[in-house]
Design a protein around this motif. Structure first.
Motif, mmCIF file in Angstrom:
data_model
loop_
_atom_site.group_PDB
_atom_site.id
_atom_site.type_symbol
_atom_site.label_atom_id
_atom_site.label_comp_id
_atom_site.label_asym_id
_atom_site.label_seq_id
_atom_site.Cartn_x
_atom_site.Cartn_y
_atom_site.Cartn_z
ATOM 1 N N UNK A 35 0.845 -1.184 0.000
ATOM 2 C CA UNK A 35 0.000 0.000 0.000
ATOM 3 C C UNK A 35 0.881 1.235 0.000
ATOM 4 N N UNK A 36 0.726 2.090 -1.018
ATOM 5 C CA UNK A 36 1.625 3.235 -1.171
ATOM 6 C C UNK A 36 0.864 4.430 -1.728
ATOM 7 N N UNK A 37 1.334 5.618 -1.409
ATOM 8 C CA UNK A 37 0.766 6.822 -2.015
ATOM 9 C C UNK A 37 1.146 6.839 -3.502
ATOM 10 N N UNK A 38 0.379 7.528 -4.344
ATOM 11 C CA UNK A 38 0.575 7.430 -5.795
ATOM 12 C C UNK A 38 1.971 7.784 -6.286
ATOM 13 N N UNK A 39 2.634 8.767 -5.647
ATOM 14 C CA UNK A 39 3.942 9.179 -6.157
ATOM 15 C C UNK A 39 5.058 8.191 -5.803
ATOM 16 N N UNK A 40 4.769 7.225 -4.946
ATOM 17 C CA UNK A 40 5.748 6.204 -4.574
ATOM 18 C C UNK A 40 5.408 4.845 -5.189
ATOM 19 N N UNK A 55 -2.853 1.824 -4.457
ATOM 20 C CA UNK A 55 -2.544 3.246 -4.315
ATOM 21 C C UNK A 55 -3.472 3.857 -3.270
ATOM 22 N N UNK A 56 -2.885 4.362 -2.208
ATOM 23 C CA UNK A 56 -3.658 4.965 -1.130
ATOM 24 C C UNK A 56 -4.148 6.359 -1.529
ATOM 25 N N UNK A 57 -5.365 6.717 -1.159
ATOM 26 C CA UNK A 57 -5.884 8.057 -1.481
ATOM 27 C C UNK A 57 -5.532 9.075 -0.396
ATOM 28 N N UNK A 58 -4.328 8.984 0.157
ATOM 29 C CA UNK A 58 -3.922 9.864 1.244
ATOM 30 C C UNK A 58 -2.924 10.904 0.745
ATOM 31 N N UNK A 59 -2.887 12.029 1.438
ATOM 32 C CA UNK A 59 -1.956 13.096 1.119
ATOM 33 C C UNK A 59 -0.975 13.273 2.276
ATOM 34 N N UNK A 66 -11.297 9.185 8.308
ATOM 35 C CA UNK A 66 -12.429 8.637 7.571
ATOM 36 C C UNK A 66 -12.001 7.847 6.354
ATOM 37 N N UNK A 67 -11.049 8.380 5.602
ATOM 38 C CA UNK A 67 -10.568 7.680 4.403
ATOM 39 C C UNK A 67 -9.870 6.378 4.781
ATOM 40 N N UNK A 68 -9.121 6.391 5.868
ATOM 41 C CA UNK A 68 -8.444 5.169 6.311
ATOM 42 C C UNK A 68 -9.455 4.116 6.777
ATOM 43 N N UNK A 69 -10.487 4.550 7.461
ATOM 44 C CA UNK A 69 -11.494 3.599 7.940
ATOM 45 C C UNK A 69 -12.242 2.967 6.769
ATOM 46 N N UNK A 70 -12.570 3.769 5.746
ATOM 47 C CA UNK A 70 -13.277 3.221 4.584
ATOM 48 C C UNK A 70 -12.421 2.192 3.849
ATOM 49 N N UNK A 71 -11.140 2.502 3.660
ATOM 50 C CA UNK A 71 -10.253 1.558 2.990
ATOM 51 C C UNK A 71 -10.056 0.304 3.839
#
Length: 336
Positions: A35-40, A55-59, A66-71
């Motif tokens: 699990x990685x952010x898009x730029x990595x 690709x994680x939807x995190x910044x 909330x985004x982490x709980x949904x994923x």
């Protein structure tokens, strides 16, 4: 087979340095999802041992609970173990919320309850490859591990054709450093180096490095420079590095990419330390004035690990002569 989720770091260089850990895990039979952010994420797609990349939807910054709980709801029941590579609290949240039974990571940021298997952080800064590899639970040969990346031949050929380049017929410069100016060799030195080389120069980096690369091109009007900073995807940058004769860079993510691709390189260190994040490459030449007994007066201030020189002189990189780097580049390329 153990189904394992790896929570990746958010920096390209750190991501490259996790590859030996993933190779160890895959060798003992674990099925790996990263699990990685898009730029990595492209770094992990260049690792054959990785089966899947999410690709994680995190910044950068913010808990984004909330985004982490949904994923986490989507991931629940799919993994037996999780390796949490960053030391932050938020990076350990997702495996915890997904109820992954075994959660391994270093102690940090009050996350004791989020991890089931906790390693103490070393008192001193160890080499980062060994730091990550220790999460495997192994203790043998950590210092000898070297990151490896794979770029398909077809991607190298496509990148060369797209930019009218000949394989091994150009040198790459990576003049940026995401951490800050204290890690950047001066623009004027890169320009002088470009002017001294008799091959085309390809400048790579992110959009943030575009202005720096422009100044280098303007400072070396006689050189054949192709400024691609901010103009390529990360996968394309990998392919251009893989096809290069050699690369000159600061201590940066692309430095570690070149090392993992075994490209001849000269790596310039100033405020950071090659004892902590070296380019693990037999074809690498490291320049660090802190470690040079002929350099006077000694650099007692290095490594400071600061974003900007706290003393205002930036001697650690300002005093690295372009002629020295040019000589090392030629030596590295000729030994390839």
């Amino acid at each position: 087979m153990t189904r394992s989720l790896v929570i990746a770091p958010q920096w390209i260089g750190d991501a490259v340095m996790t590859e030996p850990l993933l190779r160890r895990l895959r060798h003992r039979g674990e099925d790996l999802t990263v699990g990685a952010v898009p730029w990595v994420a492209p770094v992990y797609r260049a690792m054959p041992e990785v089966g899947r990349v999410i690709e994680f939807p995190f910044q950068h910054g913010g808990l984004q609970f909330g985004a982490r709980r949904r994923l986490a709801r989507d991931l629940e029941g799919h993994f037996d173990a999780a390796y949490v590579l960053p030391n932050s609290l938020k990076s350990a949240l997702l495996p915890f919320l997904a109820s992954i039974p075994k959660r391994i990571g270093y102690l940090g940021e009050a996350r004791v309850g989020l991890l089931t298997h906790r390693l103490k952080n070393p008192a001193n800064k160890p080499p980062m490859v060994a730091f990550y590899s220790a999460l495997s639970g192994d203790r043998d040969g950590l210092e000898q591990d070297r990151p490896r990346l794979h770029v398909p031949r077809v991607e190298v050929e496509a990148a060369l054709q797209a930019h009218g380049l000949q394989e091994r017929g150009y040198v790459v410069f990576a003049p940026g450093a995401e951490f800050g100016p204290s890690k950047r060799w001066p623009d004027k030195h890169y320009a002088a180096l470009a002017a001294s080389l008799d091959v085309p120069i390809v400048l790579l980096g992110s959009g943030k490095d575009r202005e720096v690369a422009d100044r280098i091109v303007q400072g070396a009007p006689s050189a054949r420079c192709l400024n691609l900073a901010g103009q390529t995807k990360l996968e394309q940058a990998f392919a251009l590095i893989a096809g290069a004769q050699a690369m000159a860079s600061n201590d940066s993510g692309l430095m570690h990419v070149a090392a993992a691709l075994a490209v001849p390189q000269v790596a310039l260190f100033g405020s950071s330390s090659p004892l902590h994040t070296p380019p693990l490459n037999d074809r690498a030449q490291v320049v660090w004035l802190k470690d040079d007994p002929t350099y006077q007066p000694p650099l007692d201030c290095a490594p400071c690990f600061q974003r900007e020189c706290p003393l205002g002189h930036h001697r650690c990189l300002e005093d690295v002569a372009p002629q020295r780097v040019a000589q090392l580049l030629r030596q590295s390329a000729s030994s390839a």
